[in-house]
Design a protein around this motif. Sequence first.
Motif, short mmCIF file in Angstrom:
data_model
loop_
_atom_site.label_atom_id
_atom_site.label_comp_id
_atom_site.label_asym_id
_atom_site.label_seq_id
_atom_site.Cartn_x
_atom_site.Cartn_y
_atom_site.Cartn_z
N ILE A 186 -0.53 21.04 -15.18
CA ILE A 186 -0.79 22.21 -16.01
C ILE A 186 0.46 22.53 -16.82
O ILE A 186 1.57 22.53 -16.27
CB ILE A 186 -1.18 23.41 -15.13
CG1 ILE A 186 -2.49 23.11 -14.39
CG2 ILE A 186 -1.33 24.68 -15.96
CD1 ILE A 186 -2.87 24.15 -13.37
N VAL A 218 -0.73 21.53 -26.58
CA VAL A 218 -1.31 22.67 -27.29
C VAL A 218 -0.88 22.62 -28.76
O VAL A 218 0.27 22.29 -29.07
CB VAL A 218 -0.84 23.98 -26.65
CG1 VAL A 218 -1.29 25.18 -27.48
CG2 VAL A 218 -1.36 24.10 -25.23
N THR A 230 -6.38 23.57 -26.66
CA THR A 230 -6.64 23.11 -25.29
C THR A 230 -5.74 21.91 -25.04
O THR A 230 -5.68 20.99 -25.86
CB THR A 230 -8.12 22.72 -25.11
OG1 THR A 230 -8.94 23.86 -25.31
CG2 THR A 230 -8.35 22.18 -23.70
N SER A 231 -5.04 21.92 -23.93
CA SER A 231 -4.14 20.82 -23.59
C SER A 231 -4.82 19.86 -22.63
O SER A 231 -5.85 20.17 -22.04
CB SER A 231 -2.87 21.37 -22.93
OG SER A 231 -3.20 22.15 -21.78
N GLY A 232 -4.23 18.66 -22.48
CA GLY A 232 -4.70 17.77 -21.43
C GLY A 232 -5.09 16.38 -21.85
O GLY A 232 -4.76 15.90 -22.94
N ASN A 249 -1.82 12.71 -23.02
CA ASN A 249 -1.78 14.11 -22.59
C ASN A 249 -1.53 14.94 -23.84
O ASN A 249 -0.40 15.05 -24.31
CB ASN A 249 -0.67 14.32 -21.55
CG ASN A 249 -0.66 15.72 -20.98
OD1 ASN A 249 -1.62 16.48 -21.15
ND2 ASN A 249 0.41 16.08 -20.30
N TYR A 293 -11.33 20.44 -15.82
CA TYR A 293 -10.43 21.34 -16.52
C TYR A 293 -10.01 22.49 -15.60
O TYR A 293 -10.81 22.98 -14.80
CB TYR A 293 -11.12 21.96 -17.74
CG TYR A 293 -11.54 21.00 -18.81
CD1 TYR A 293 -10.90 20.99 -20.05
CD2 TYR A 293 -12.59 20.10 -18.62
CE1 TYR A 293 -11.30 20.13 -21.06
CE2 TYR A 293 -12.99 19.23 -19.61
CZ TYR A 293 -12.34 19.25 -20.84
OH TYR A 293 -12.74 18.39 -21.83
N GLY A 306 -7.17 18.60 -16.90
CA GLY A 306 -6.21 18.09 -15.93
C GLY A 306 -6.58 16.81 -15.24
O GLY A 306 -5.72 16.15 -14.64
N HIS A 339 -7.05 23.70 -19.67
CA HIS A 339 -6.27 22.46 -19.60
C HIS A 339 -7.11 21.36 -18.96
O HIS A 339 -7.66 21.54 -17.87
CB HIS A 339 -5.00 22.69 -18.78
CG HIS A 339 -4.23 21.43 -18.48
ND1 HIS A 339 -3.58 20.71 -19.45
CD2 HIS A 339 -4.03 20.76 -17.31
CE1 HIS A 339 -2.99 19.66 -18.89
NE2 HIS A 339 -3.25 19.66 -17.60
#
Length: 330
Positions: free
Chosen positions: A305, A102, A144-146, A99, A173, A286, A284
């Motif tokens: 999130i 950011v 971008t996170s995830g 995961n 996403y 997800g 994100h």
Amino acid sequence: MTDSHDSINISQQVPLEMGHKRLDQVAAKLFPDYSRSRIQQWIKDGELTVDGETFRPRDKLVGGETLHINAHLEAQERWEAEDIELDIVFEDDHIIVINKPVGLVVHPGAGTPSGTLLNALLHHYPESATLPRAGIVHRLDKDTSGLMVVARTLAAQTSLAAQLQKRTMGREYYAVCMGVMTGGGTIDEPIGRHPTHRTKMAVAPEGMGKDAVTHYRVEERYVNHTLIRCKLESGRTHQIRVHLSHIGYPLVGDPLYAGRSRLPKGVNVEVLDVLKIFKRQALHAGHLELEHPETGSMVSWEAEIPDDMLELIEVLHEDMKETGANEEEY
């Protein structure tokens, strides 16, 4: 028959029906877990032999021979290992699911020679130095996170890369975009390098760029924004950001594709405050779904999130309730 993190020792007998074909072609069929370029290099280095003898890639086989790979995997990267904390969602001997937070760059490059996910992988999984790009098969933008999947073996890396190429890996996403969408849809527009801004991508003219398909559906509408869920068929650089900007719904906080800050007129103070401090694209990753390289079974993961996006969504949701407007959820 072994395929460890630092060596490969496997054999296959050539079927008679594969006689009169080139060694590199036959080997690619018999050892599908490894790329053609890798197999050709092993043949040239004498690490892939025919009945114990070295052949050239173009030499033709009779059928019935035994092909044997005895290869030691050398370190591929010259980057330094760095003790950077990682949020590991899943790991086994074949893959790692991360995961990504950011701010973490995936791979070293111009302006970011260190402090990346690759540097962290080399520290936490030293054997990843024997893999191209330390096992990384796809990327997320810095802000971008995830979820990302990383390979731990050559066979796993080949499998994951093939799934990406065949568009069978499921990636979804969450995104908050500017404007109120009336419904979901599909954006099927090629993407290429921007003609004048070399740090940007853009929808390319017909016949140029690479195919890119983004599906999106509305999760929740707000007064001036929309929470959507996007599913990728392809994985082009900045794809979601470019596609949504192209149809007039750029992501909140996107420094490249949202243009000048377009704060809606009459927006309440709380929403305004959150929008002003949200300095990254509201995107994100997800959900991730793929075929496990070893077992062949479908596996999937979810990543919640992150807090900054949650705060943004909650404020927009409350603002929608306070306006008394009709609220629709899907």
